[in-house]
Design a protein around this motif. Structure first.
Motif, mmCIF file in Angstrom:
data_model
loop_
_atom_site.group_PDB
_atom_site.id
_atom_site.type_symbol
_atom_site.label_atom_id
_atom_site.label_comp_id
_atom_site.label_asym_id
_atom_site.label_seq_id
_atom_site.Cartn_x
_atom_site.Cartn_y
_atom_site.Cartn_z
ATOM 1 N N ILE A 77 52.437 -130.705 13.488
ATOM 2 C CA ILE A 77 52.662 -130.775 14.943
ATOM 3 C C ILE A 77 53.199 -129.441 15.461
ATOM 4 N N SER A 114 50.290 -126.934 15.387
ATOM 5 C CA SER A 114 49.104 -127.157 16.232
ATOM 6 C C SER A 114 49.458 -127.290 17.709
ATOM 7 N N HIS A 115 50.693 -127.667 18.016
ATOM 8 C CA HIS A 115 51.044 -127.934 19.411
ATOM 9 C C HIS A 115 52.090 -126.960 19.943
ATOM 10 N N LEU A 135 52.127 -126.641 23.782
ATOM 11 C CA LEU A 135 52.542 -127.893 24.412
ATOM 12 C C LEU A 135 54.055 -128.055 24.297
ATOM 13 N N LEU A 136 54.585 -127.805 23.106
ATOM 14 C CA LEU A 136 56.023 -127.977 22.883
ATOM 15 C C LEU A 136 56.825 -126.988 23.720
ATOM 16 N N GLN A 194 55.839 -125.520 26.563
ATOM 17 C CA GLN A 194 55.736 -125.893 27.972
ATOM 18 C C GLN A 194 56.698 -127.021 28.303
ATOM 19 N N ARG A 195 56.728 -128.015 27.416
ATOM 20 C CA ARG A 195 57.524 -129.201 27.722
ATOM 21 C C ARG A 195 59.017 -128.963 27.557
#
Lengths: 428, 428
Positions: free
Chosen positions: B22, B25-26, B29-30, B32-33
């Motif tokens: 995770i 690959s993310h 996303l992580l 941004q959040r």
């Protein structure tokens, strides 16, 4: 932190009174859990002289919610008035401008003005929390924004209007037509003053738009929600769907497809034995699907004093404990403007039509489907007394475009009487 | 905050590898959040030379998890080794002592040492988060601690061991005896190295003890959990229960009663059509009941790489975002020592016994029940070929004491052959 967190409550209807009750009856519990007292300092509502079943005498009264929002002794505006604009929006903006946090149950306001309000909140260094705006007492905003924050969200689904689910399950259990159950629900006070908000899917559509924004990191786009209400769901279709192992639900679905963000709120068939299919009465259910977590299903009361007040207090407690997140889970400036995709994800469909009872009628329909590239999973023609024969078809996965193509074809056959009913079967 | 949050991962089994996937690959996303990069700086496991399907070359390696926990470039220890003591506890303590936060999936460690670790964390001004320790990917710790923070919790229930639920549902669907399905599950690798952890209810009992602590503001008390595994659940009882509209689940129930905190993990009957009754296979379900929210039901995968890693990352993201709560939802010093109550909440019971086939036998049993103050809701005697007659009884609500009284009475009748089976019917 032993400084009290001071709430100003604007709106003293059912939910507002419920919040007052929790703050009054659970003062110790709230202080233990948040490490500081949570208190109400001021309240506001349209009418002061009304028995709300709670003692408001210790709180300052404001006739004007904007004045409430601006009070120096208020840290958090709890906005429970409702309405997308007007006093709710004015008070929210005033609170943020004065450096106060906002907790709201107002789905319409956020669905229509979420981006601007989120930006205003961030500019002011404040937060807007809205757990109570979606699915009542179910902590779904929290689960999606925080619990599943490590996932790329693949799909969000939900039955999020209890009144519609009540109407549909009662139609099925009692074998009653839509109009009858609608009148019953109205008489029982289950419907909004403007019933279209419920049965037209607007209220549930607002909720879906909020979930979409968090799930996909996009600006709230209520206009991008394809809305279809339950007004045209017939008892005939409910029965036929049940015969084939399905139930009809007003289902919200949001997913990111290659063609853009798809948001639909419409009557769909779901397998009768799936969690969504077993949902009875006014209960709400939200299904979250993430690339790591798989499917998480949340179920609970979608409305009512206690459940909604519980959601409001969950947000208040987050603020009391110092947990502060951007409104939609990431900074508003970073939210993308999603291309809105008309339902493009392929799905099986349920089709019902009336055929003229003459040789070759069914063959013509089958030919139309074949030419549209739609293959048939199951088909039933029922014994009948009328001059037309009812035919049910469950298709394999197909697209809305193919279906529109087939519909045009049906009209040209000369054997299909009236407009065929087509309902999407959502795979859950 | 744009300082990266730096993770040190101790334990690179399935879940550890899932977390690495995770984070890799993310990454966007992580970031941004959470508003900041989330990165891994160091890892530790027993064996370095093993292909785990992830590229670990960018991370520092430590053979010793305690050394990992102490590294200056680690902000959060992600403890995924398991085991209540030993390296897991040593590394956790070291991390806290060095002023680092801890995210763990270790239910045994927290069930046995939760209070001491929570105190150590608070003394150090750090947090321990453990969403992954209970019900896999379901964000239940969050829902209970935060979402329902405005509620007095009335009861917590859950099916929280997927292996047991798999065994029970497969026994029912295939009509197989316990031993056969147990062997199957073992061959498939579904069971812990020590299967008693699963089928004896210990693993699920650990989880229940953690939920209880949060729900009732009490110190974790695993010793106070009444444990009964599924080893003695027979296919005969599964069938009879089904005949009467119930299913047998290994169900955890925690509630505060007038006599103290009741925590049970035991096979119970639940209505077949309730959410708990419909739960199939390895899926988990937790039911939270609060005084305002009513009943909230959460359902999802209780184990596996993706779901458990998702829960770990939810906690990591909370820390990245600055949401910091005490371990059990309130300061550890304030947690009460609960009096442990033996199942004292009244409930209906399912009784099955074998009676000698002679006149007056049933009357004697009915008399014993009457004298114990237990009234009968339903009773069935089955046609039989054996010299004894199978009799099923569903009682009205009664207490465990009354039931024990009746059991002693049955033995004295001289007509009850063997030991009667008594299973609680949990009202859900």
């Amino acid at each position: 932190m032993t400084t009290p967190l001071r709430l100003g409550i604007a709106g003293l209807g059912t939910v507002g009174a419920g919040v007052v009750k929790i703050v009054q009856s659970h003062a110790n519990l709230l202080a233990q859990r948040s490490g500081r007292p949570v208190v109400i300092t001021a309240v506001s509502a349209r009418t002061r002289a009304r028995d709300r079943g709670v003692d408001l005498s210790a709180y300052a009264w404001e006739d004007d919610p904007v004045a409430l929002a601006r009070r120096e002794d208020v840290d958090v505006l709890v906005e429970l008035m409702g309405g997308s604009d007007g006093p709710a929006k004015a008070a929210t903006e005033a609170a943020l401008a004065e450096g106060k946090d906002v907790v709201t149950a107002n789905k319409a306001m956020l669905a229509l003005h979420g981006q601007a309000l989120a930006e205003a909140a961030e500019q002011a260094g404040r937060v807007i929390r809205f757990e109570a705006a979606v699915a009542g007492g179910i902590p779904v905003i929290k689960a999606l924004t925080e619990g599943l924050a490590g996932n790329r969200i693949e799909r969000v689904m939900g039955v999020m209007n209890g009144t519609c689910n009540y109407i549909l399950t009662r139609m099925e259990s009692e074998g009653l037509p839509y109009e009858t159950v609608f009148e019953e629900a109205n008489a029982l006070g289950y419907l909004e003053a403007d019933p279209t908000l419920d049965v037209g899917g607007i209220d549930a559509g607002h909720k879906l738009a909020l979930l979409s924004s968090i799930a996909f990191g996009t600006r709230v786009d209520f206009d991008g929600v394809e809305l279809e209400g339950i007004e045209r769901v017939s008892i005939v279709d409910i029965r036929h769907a049940a015969d084939m192992g399905f139930r009809i639900k007003l289902l919200g679905v949001a997913q990111m497809t290659g063609r853009g963000l798809e948001q639909r709120m419409s009557p769909c068939l779901v397998p009768a034995h799936s969690p969504l299919g077993t949902l009875e009465g006014p209960t709400n259910m939200v299904v979250l699907e993430g690339d790591s977590v798989g499917q998480v299903v949340l179920r609970g009361a979608g409305a009512g004093e206690g459940p909604t007040a519980s959601a409001v207090m969950g947000d208040v407690m987050d603020i009391a404990r110092g947990c502060r997140l951007p409104t939609f889970g990431q900074p508003a400036a970073g939210l993308a403007t999603a291309r809105s995709a008309r339902a493009s994800a392929a799905a099986p469909y349920y089709l019902r039509m009336e055929l003229e009872d003459r040789p070759g009628a069914l063959a013509k329909v089958a030919t139309v489907l074949g030419e549209a590239g739609i293959s048939i999973d199951r088909m039933r023609q029922y014994r009948h007394k009328d001059p037309t024969a009812p035919v049910l078809i469950v298709t394999h996965k197909t697209t809305r475009d193919a279906l529109d193509h087939a519909r045009a074809g049906f009209a040209a056959t000369g054997v299909v009487v009236g407009e065929p009913v087509a309902l999407r079967i959502e795979q859950v």
